[in-house]
Scaffold this active site. Structure first.
Site, short mmCIF file in Angstrom:
data_model
loop_
_atom_site.label_atom_id
_atom_site.label_comp_id
_atom_site.label_asym_id
_atom_site.label_seq_id
_atom_site.Cartn_x
_atom_site.Cartn_y
_atom_site.Cartn_z
N ARG A 40 0.83 -1.21 0.00
CA ARG A 40 0.00 0.00 0.00
C ARG A 40 0.87 1.26 0.00
O ARG A 40 0.61 2.21 -0.73
CB ARG A 40 -0.91 -0.02 1.23
CG ARG A 40 -2.26 0.56 0.94
CD ARG A 40 -3.28 0.30 2.01
NE ARG A 40 -4.61 0.37 1.40
CZ ARG A 40 -5.74 0.32 2.08
NH1 ARG A 40 -5.73 0.15 3.37
NH2 ARG A 40 -6.89 0.42 1.45
N CYS A 277 -18.57 0.61 6.35
CA CYS A 277 -18.87 1.19 7.67
C CYS A 277 -20.31 1.11 8.16
O CYS A 277 -20.52 0.83 9.34
CB CYS A 277 -18.40 2.64 7.69
SG CYS A 277 -16.61 2.74 7.57
#
Ligand code: NAD
Ligand code: UGA
Length: 465
Positions: A40, A277
């Site tokens: 990443r 979420c």
């Protein structure tokens, strides 16, 4: 306190964009974003900005302007902690997958790990900021972990939840509805809050920066997500009633939303909300309510997630019913894998669950998404099946019935069904007359996002109409 060096642990969908914007708006502050994930970080450092690990409109420009000047990405977590006066924690907080509270409670492993590392490394005073979404009273636990520091360092813990939405993250960060900062009502607490407020004040009007106590700030984040998701489940529940009664959910939604007390946002009927979420945060809220013995409150919020599951199942079953009750060995095409448009994120996307139901029923699934990579699509399905303990043999045989395409035309050719699951703009502008001519007859188009114009030449099925 004059802050000129900050870091953020976690270079994900929150850490990357929020820190890039802070770096842009505060050129005198050195901002370092750290992560344990080397791949990443390499992607954040890639010269080719198209390789950034996150697709967000406007992000490339902000990174191009700041990276290497006052924005840095690194895997050296300890160095960043030691050098910083302020440390944001933007690590992932999934639901627990085992033990007490399994499936509901927030798994605080990553947050706790960060706090331990900060406690171990820090030799100067630090302001530690909860950027991740956390259950109310987590700051207490963080303080306890930080107290293991042996170098006499003072830590002040603040809550500063993030409200950005994916796909509009940069715009949201530039013009936040509000910035929330929770801190202790002590001298040190107030000084820490003032230091963080002074950073945001570089571009957010003072009136939009709200300061509260820590527990209100932590709970407001969970509550905001729950309220937003509740609106979607409310409109989706009404979409089922519309389909039975002849009412049209788009008209109903417009009529409801024009009441200024209600407002028009988040009343778009869909195949169900996705994203990393909403579901996790509501389930966490449910767990918290139960923990405090508030069973009725817990059940109220749980229903928001149950209606969302109902909506995803309803959409998949509508397709099956439309194909005379069986999709076995029939080519079915899903358009859209991302959980919403303008993002490459597919976490908890409704499409994953619709795909799963159709594959269980024996469909030959063909998938196209303009932004989500093929490997990611397969991985999403494998992760779901592994979490259910499906055998490797079953997983392999379902994967064989799944083809990911690089263009929509081949995905749709000879298909019985086109199902739209993400509201990508380009889907609206396809030549649907030409497409359906090349599909099996009678071709059926299921619009799970109500994005298409009504076309009398095509068998179209909308949500809530
Ligand atoms: P993410 O999974 O994209 O990123 C989290 C990153 O943290 C990962 O790259 C991971 O490798 C890294 N990490 C974990 N533990 C670490 C450690 N000990 N040291 C260094 N790095 C570590 O997650 P995200 O979507 O950015 O979400 C982060 C938090 O923000 C969550 O609590 C989420 O609920 C909240 N949030 C997310 C969004 C959103 O739109 N995604 C919006 C608001 C709030
Ligand atoms: C959501 C919140 O909007 C953010 O404020 C919050 O910071 C974030 O969660 C978070 O905590 O992670 P996000 O999930 O990125 O942001 O995207 P939304 O725009 O909220 O969409 C969530 C899902 O609901 C998507 O699947 C979307 O398609 C769906 N949706 C949204 C609807 O079905 N109907 C609507 O009217 C709105």
């Amino acid at each position: 306190m004059n802050v000129n060096n900050i870091c953020c642990i976690g270079a994900g969908y929150v850490g990357g964009p929020t820190m890039a914007v802070i770096a842009l708006k505060c050129p005198d502050i050195k901002v370092t974003v750290v992560d344990v994930n080397q791949q990443r970080i390499d992607a954040w450092n890639d010269e080719d900005l198209d390789q950034l690990p996150i697709y967000e409109p406007g992000l490339k420009g902000v990174v191009a302007e700041t990276r290497g000047k006052n924005l840095f990405f690194s895997t050296d977590v300890e160095k960043a902690i030691e050098e910083s006066q302020m440390i944001f924690m933007a690590v992932n907080t999934p639901n627990k997958t085992h033990g007490e509270g399994k499936g509901f409670a927030a798994d605080l492993t990553f947050v706790e790990k960060c706090a331990r590392q900060i406690a171990k490394v820090a030799s100067t005073d630090k302001i530690v900021i909860e950027k991740s979404t956390l259950p109310v009273r987590t700051a207490e636990k963080i303080k306890e972990v930080l107290s293991s520091n042996t170098k006499g360092v003072h830590f002040e813990v603040l809550s500063n939840p993030e409200f950005l939405a994916e796909g509009t993250a940069i715009q949201d960060l530039f013009k936040s509805d509000r910035v929330l900062v929770g801190g202790d009502d002590t001298e040190n607490g107030k000084a820490a809050v003032a230091a963080l407020v002074s950073i945001y004040s570089n571009w957010i009007p003072k009136g939009k920066i709200l300061t509260t106590n820590v527990w209100s700030s932590e709970l407001s984040k969970l509550a905001s997500n729950a309220m937003l998701a509740q609106r979607i489940s409310s409109i989706n529940s009404l979409s089922a009633l519309c389909e039975k009664s002849g009412a049209d959910i788009e008209e109903v939604s417009k009529a409801i939303g024009m009441d200024s007390r209600i407002g028009s946002k988040f009343l778009k009927a869909s195949v169900g909300f996705g994203g990393s979420c909403f579901q996790k945060d509501i389930l966490n809220l449910v767990y918290l309510c139960k923990h405090y013995g508030l069973e009725e409150v817990a059940e109220y919020w749980h229903q928001v997630v149950k209606i969302n599951d109902y909506q995803k199942n309803r959409f998949a079953n509508k397709i099956i019913k439309g194909l005379n009750g069986t999709v076995n060995k029939k080519k079915v095409t899903l358009l859209g894998w991302a959980f919403k448009k303008n993002t490459n994120d597919s976490r908890e996307s409704a499409t994953i669950y619709v795909a799963d139901i159709l594959l269980e029923e024996g469909a030959e699934l063909h998938i196209f998404d303009p932004m989500v990579k093929e490997a990611r699509i397969y991985q999403d399905l494998i992760t779901l099946w592994e979490s259910r303990n499906d055998s490797q043999q079953k997983i392999n045989s379902k994967l064989k019935c799944c083809v990911v395409h690089q263009d929509h035309k081949t995905a749709l050719e000879n298909s019985f069904v086109a199902a739209i699951l993400t509201e990508w703009d380009e889907f609206k502008f396809y030549d649907w007359d030409a497409i359906t001519r090349k599909m099996k007859h009678p071709a059926k188009v299921y619009d799970g996002r109500n994005v298409l114009e009504l076309n009398k030449n095509i068998n179209q099925y909308f949500i809530g109409k």
